[in-house]
Write a protein that holds these residues in place. Structure first.
Motif, short mmCIF file in Angstrom:
data_model
loop_
_atom_site.label_atom_id
_atom_site.label_comp_id
_atom_site.label_asym_id
_atom_site.label_seq_id
_atom_site.Cartn_x
_atom_site.Cartn_y
_atom_site.Cartn_z
N UNK A 18 21.57 59.80 12.18
CA UNK A 18 21.87 60.21 13.54
C UNK A 18 21.28 61.59 13.80
N UNK A 19 21.17 61.96 15.06
CA UNK A 19 20.70 63.28 15.45
C UNK A 19 21.27 63.63 16.82
N UNK A 20 21.34 64.93 17.10
CA UNK A 20 21.74 65.41 18.43
C UNK A 20 23.11 64.91 18.88
N UNK A 21 23.98 64.56 17.93
CA UNK A 21 25.33 64.11 18.26
C UNK A 21 26.31 64.71 17.28
N UNK A 22 27.56 64.87 17.73
CA UNK A 22 28.59 65.45 16.88
C UNK A 22 29.86 64.62 17.00
N UNK A 23 30.63 64.52 15.91
CA UNK A 23 31.98 63.96 16.06
C UNK A 23 32.84 64.94 16.87
#
Length: 254
Positions: free
Chosen positions: A105-110
């Motif tokens: 994944x990239x450019x995303x956060x939990x």
């Protein structure tokens, strides 16, 4: 490089704190008039343990504190220990999160949603957790022949990507090495005879499998220019690593 933050607004400070904590195992990543939130984390082979420390920085009690951990498309994430409903003045609650990488994944956060009462007012907010995909990379030790064998196998977009960009600050090879090894969890390898270049390798772990990641950075200190080449077995990882290099070295968010 992070400058003195006294001149920034709280929102600007939180952006800087969050960015810094993304490439460190611990740190404060959020503050407002009531709360200061930090974390300590450890990761191994695609799994992580994050302890969030939620501090009440006021002189009044926080009550009815609850947390909700939304599902995440690229992680298995769950709360293993929840915060007490009451956080006394100048004290902390703790939230333990267990995570497992499921795919690149990239450019995303939990995220974590928190709700609480303070001085008869209700507050609810959703906070990103500073966890980037490189937390699931393990350093990979390679000799020159092993490195070149993999390097020569990975060719062309989207698995191979090269960019030239300018450093935000004068080029410091030790700082660059630290970014790769501490920040991105790669193994910096003593394989390039040019002292102005760096090469590094790592393995990204996920439940879907393991993926090798290679990086080479060539620098020109006199012009503060860099050329970065990233090669991985996932286009998502390749773009993600390149974006992180440009953001943390060049100061430009891609």
């Amino acid at each position: 490089t992070f400058k003195d933050m006294s001149e920034f607004t709280q929102e600007e400070k939180n952006i800087i704190l969050f960015k810094r904590t993304c490439v460190l195992p611990e740190g404060v990543f959020y503050e407002d008039d009531r709360l200061q939130i930090g974390l300590k984390s450890e990761y191994s082979q695609g799994q992580g343990r994050l302890m969030l420390y939620i501090g009440n920085i006021t002189d009044a009690q926080i009550t009815n504190f609850t947390t909700l951990v939304p599902t995440c498309p690229f992680l298995n994430i769950a709360a293993a220990e929840t915060v007490s409903p009451i956080i006394d003045p100048k004290s902390q609650g703790r939230l333990l999160l267990m995570v497992k990488s499921t795919n690149p994944f990239k450019d995303s956060y939990p995220a974590v949603q928190i709700s609480y009462m303070f001085q008869n007012r209700s507050f609810t907010q959703k906070l990103d957790v500073p966890l980037i995909f490189t937390k699931f990379i393990e350093p990979l030790q390679l000799n020159l022949q092993q490195y070149l064998n993999i390097w020569n196998q990975i060719k062309n977009l989207p698995l191979e990507h090269q960019e030239s960009f300018k450093s935000l600050t004068p080029i410091n090879m030790q700082a660059l090495s630290n970014l790769l090894s501490i920040g991105l969890r790669l193994q910096v390898l003593p394989l390039d005879p040019n002292i102005h270049n760096l090469v590094a390798a790592g393995t990204f772990f996920a439940s879907t499998g393991q993926l090798v990641c290679l990086i080479r950075i060539e620098t020109n200190p006199s012009s503060q220019m860099l050329r970065a080449t990233v090669k991985t077995y996932s286009g998502e990882l390749t773009v993600g690593l390149m974006n992180l290099l440009i953001e943390y070295i060049g100061g430009v968010k891609k």
